[in-house]
Design an enzyme around this catalytic site. Sequence first.
Site, short mmCIF file in Angstrom:
data_model
loop_
_atom_site.label_atom_id
_atom_site.label_comp_id
_atom_site.label_asym_id
_atom_site.label_seq_id
_atom_site.Cartn_x
_atom_site.Cartn_y
_atom_site.Cartn_z
N PRO A 1 3.85 0.18 7.17
CG PRO A 1 3.92 -1.34 8.92
CD PRO A 1 4.56 -1.02 7.60
CB VAL B 1 -4.72 2.94 4.07
CG1 VAL B 1 -4.66 1.47 4.42
CG2 VAL B 1 -3.32 3.48 3.78
N GLY B 2 -5.43 5.21 1.55
CA GLY B 2 -5.34 6.66 1.40
C GLY B 2 -6.67 7.37 1.52
CD GLU B 3 -9.71 7.68 -2.50
OE1 GLU B 3 -9.51 8.60 -3.31
OE2 GLU B 3 -10.45 6.71 -2.77
MO1 MOS Z 1 -8.83 10.11 -5.80
S1 MOS Z 1 -10.34 11.46 -5.45
O1 MOS Z 1 -9.53 9.10 -7.00
O2 MOS Z 1 -7.48 11.01 -6.30
#
Ligand code: MOS
Length: 742
Positions: A629, A700-702
């Site tokens: 988290p 979750v990064g995008e």
């Molecule tokens: Mo992401 S734009 O696939 O690093």
Amino acid sequence: MDFNQPAGTNLFDNARVIGKPTPRIDGPLKTTGTAPYAYERHDVAPDAAYGYILGAAIAKGRISAMNVAEARRAPGVVAIVAAPDVAPVGKGMGNVAPLFGGSDVAHYHQAIAVVVAETFEQARAAAALIRVDYDRTPGAFDLARAAPHAGAEEQDDGAGDGGDPQSQQTPKRIGDFADAFAAAPVKVDATYTTPDESHAMIEPHATIAGWDGDKLTLWTSNQMIAWSKSSMAKILGIAEENVRLDSPYIGGGFGSKLFVRADAVCAALAAKEAGRPVKIALQRPLIANNTAHRHATIQRIRLGAGRDGRITAIAHECWSGNLDGQSGEDGTAQTPVLYAGANRLVASRVTHLDLPEGNAMRAPGEAVGHLALEVAMDELAEATGMDPVALRLANEPTGEVPGKPGTRYSERNLTRCLTEGAERFGWARRNARPGAVRDGRWLVGMGVAAGYRGAPTQKSAARVRLEADGLLVVETDMTDIGTGSYTIIAQTAAETMGLPLDRVSVRLGDSAFPAAAGSGGQWGAASSTAGVYAACVALRRKIGEQLGFAADDATFADGRITAGDRSWALTDAGAQVAEDGIAFGDFQKGYDLGTYAGHFAEVAVDAFTGVTRIRRMLAVCDAGRILNPMSARSQVIGAMVMAAGGALMEELVVDTRFGLFVNHDLAGYEVPVHLDIPHQEVVFLDTVDPVSTPLKAKGVGELGICGPGAAIANAIYNATGIRVREYPLTLDKYLDQLPQVA
Ligand code: MOS
């Protein structure tokens, strides 16, 4: 390990390490400045010379003459490689333009020479002495002109005769959009534009290249090690086993480092020419035009609904452009998934442009798609007189994914994201009448947006080695681009082998290690931890065979193994090594694997100057099991900052006469600073997704960049009653309308 069916109950459901807030294990290295980034790896090649790249001064045409004689005589110069002397290389390695070589110029700041000298300053000074003559040819630099039908009425069936449209995605149709839209009692028809954007990561593209005979090592900064190793072998015409990439620490990528770029290619060519290692960092002013960026879009959205707010017709068309006329920014990506509606039309069209290459930037497609769709939903809410949260709840799909027939949601809790978010944010206090809330000189407003980002999986492998003293070493070419990969991989291995976190050592980013999913497309965390789990399961079985127990029924905890009434120390079988990976089966194709969020924003707009200040942001996220988290929250917060930048300030400004991005450095390309960003709150729902991976996790990064920008835009409308549909929402676009409000 084959992952061929949804995960059942497993050890991660009673996790001790996975899912616990865990500070980054690489944190001390980062905060003390001792994590070695590519350009700072002074130990690997102490005799490295410095390379400096000269970029083309035209956007399109040919180099008619290049004279390097004076540069060669300059102090400290070791070697010069001139593009006209080398065959063009590097096109089609995930990118769309050559990275070096030849006399043709495809875009501004294309690398046309690399100067190698004893010092950086000498290389730079010598590069300034290179004389280049060009034959310039006209190019297409203006998306609005190249895609003349964008936003036009007749666009249901593809572009007409104007411009130079090269790629017409066949519109995806379900039902009869035109009839349903015509018949709808409530309609929205609006066109939104988003500008070209730069990744603006802190660490530039950088590489040290060294040859040992015909073996090349690249100490570099790269998100996708296995892809890039293969690309470099093809570019140089050498065997893959003769290329090694090493990229243990990466100072941000956001998609800019998915593929090899001119730094790696020029360093390799220059090192060969110089006969010694060469280090190159792309100069910051070169990055925007030399590498890739997020494409600008023009997006038209039409929504037809009943008076009850239920959508009956939904169309999303997106136009973008690129050098190849084919690979665009698909702003429609979320539209088949987010809302119900029987009659649908989705089309993404790409025109030819001679601007520098457009390519993936954090949540390619969805990041800008939400800036259109989720504002159109706000406009529909107003047109129906409904609350924007209630409107979205009224359009929650039931059953199949409405825009992807035959596909089910693996797990979707968008209604919880929105309702729990509304509760936490105090949404009930929002005044639906725009421009109605004043706080001194400030006009105050709230906005909401839904968020969706796909959560694909990619096969991923690892090697795990138990040393005799009980230290577990994990090796995989997975990368950590500031995301926290080191930590979640350590957590996964610790959990599976029953060790405390500090008995696990993680080594990443070296192509000598088993190939992982890499960092891209929000698949890294889920896929790479599944791969590490697979390797650990193989190690458990190996230990079981040696000690004579069935590993799958044994418990590994606290450095010990228990099977029935027998028990061992983990190290009783001595040092052991195992390697395996995860492969995801076709059953996943029947599902839409996605992540969801409810995004909320409160803004204040100065009634007199038009200055916008974000006051609060909240994201409630549904992204399967959250592995850590602490780092997941950090990912979402960072993405929300990036979304705020996209909504309010970020724009690569196109010079449509000469075909370049004018503000190509961090002074001219504005990104948010601390003062621009208020308190941010991130909440994760306690959901798991058994379809995704054995850990039931998703990325979750995008997700965090999909929606907050629209929530901010909607909040500005709620504050002022002024709807600007041309991003970024800089005050020059609405200041003239403010007196009517203020
Ligand atoms: Mo992401 S734009 O696939 O690093």
